[in-house]
Scaffold this active site. Sequence first.
Site, mmCIF file in Angstrom:
data_model
loop_
_atom_site.group_PDB
_atom_site.id
_atom_site.type_symbol
_atom_site.label_atom_id
_atom_site.label_comp_id
_atom_site.label_asym_id
_atom_site.label_seq_id
_atom_site.Cartn_x
_atom_site.Cartn_y
_atom_site.Cartn_z
ATOM 1 N N GLU A 1 4.574 13.988 -17.190
ATOM 2 C CA GLU A 1 5.362 13.961 -15.950
ATOM 3 C C GLU A 1 5.112 15.248 -15.164
ATOM 4 O O GLU A 1 4.332 16.108 -15.567
ATOM 5 C CB GLU A 1 6.856 13.819 -16.269
ATOM 6 C CG GLU A 1 7.435 14.997 -17.034
ATOM 7 C CD GLU A 1 8.888 14.798 -17.444
ATOM 8 O OE1 GLU A 1 9.488 13.752 -17.141
ATOM 9 O OE2 GLU A 1 9.427 15.717 -18.101
ATOM 10 N N ASP B 1 12.914 21.915 -11.813
ATOM 11 C CA ASP B 1 11.823 21.214 -11.127
ATOM 12 C C ASP B 1 11.476 21.847 -9.770
ATOM 13 O O ASP B 1 11.407 21.138 -8.746
ATOM 14 C CB ASP B 1 12.210 19.734 -10.881
ATOM 15 C CG ASP B 1 12.695 19.012 -12.121
ATOM 16 O OD1 ASP B 1 12.205 19.325 -13.211
ATOM 17 O OD2 ASP B 1 13.575 18.133 -11.986
#
Length: 321
Positions: free
Chosen positions: A223, A16
């Site tokens: 997401e 991420d």
Amino acid sequence: MLQEKKPLITEQYSADPSANVFNGKLYIYPSHDRDIEMESNDNGDQYAMEDYHVYEMADMNTPPKDLGVILHVDDVPWATSQMWAPDCAEKNGKFYFYFPARDKDNMFRIGVAVGDTPAGPFKAQPDYIKGSFSIDPCIFPDDDGEYYLAFGGIWGGQLDKWKTGTFDPNGGEPADEENAVCCKIARMNGDMLEFAEKPRDIVVLDENGNQLKAKHRDQRFFEGPWMHKYNGTYYFSYSTGDTHQLVYATADNPYGPYTWRGVILTPVLGWTTHHSIVEFQGEWFLFYHDCELSGGINHKRNVKFARLQYRDDGSIVTINP
Ligand code: FUB
């Protein structure tokens, strides 16, 4: 130039990556995946992260330097577990680190920690941002001095449990023909610690001007939102989750509505895909992750980067990982 599409951080698992340029250097704020044995499930329980490191790059030829732990779940009064994808912004010489975690009721919330340098030390606010929920904050600084927080993630990230505006533990994705769940966006207060408004939906339209439906699984928001601006156009990009693509849409203002444009990155090794886009020293880069180092174990990921190219019409050339 360091090698593209190869693990960039190798001494521990990382995922991420939110890449930001502060004071002429690049800082990567990744999640810190743990080297633990866990079965994967759709709730994301295997992503049991506890702390964050930050990495500094002087240029794209020198490997990132680990500046150490900048925040641990034990130092966040309201949080209990699952320190997922973070991001960071600078305003007036202060650094604001945004992160999601589960609160004492097991609900994902978004917190902010404040520091004097890109590597902190960061001090978490006593409580999460009022009115925040779900995961994956992306803090977007606009040219006019306003900052916007885009956030959300369905399934394990709980955004689909907030469809009605309050938390429904039994909530889930809408039926195929209904509108897809939208990522959220809110302008931040001047102090960067609270929302200045109720979070709004980031609506994504198809090429005919119709809102994406839940059935558009290889296009709809799942997401990992990211926002950037290129040649005056706002780009909203995200993961399609269970169809494993990074895609993007464009608009003429931060709230949208956005129009879906295409795929940035085709599926990587591993279930999740997550990214950031940044201009650094005159070139544009995509930072992302896959599971190469662990041989494909979903919760043991590693950060990578690749050069990003735009065509004259502002479209992005799809990258094959
Ligand atoms: O790293 C945990 C979660 O996996 C992130 O918050 C999601 O975006 C996905 O990458």
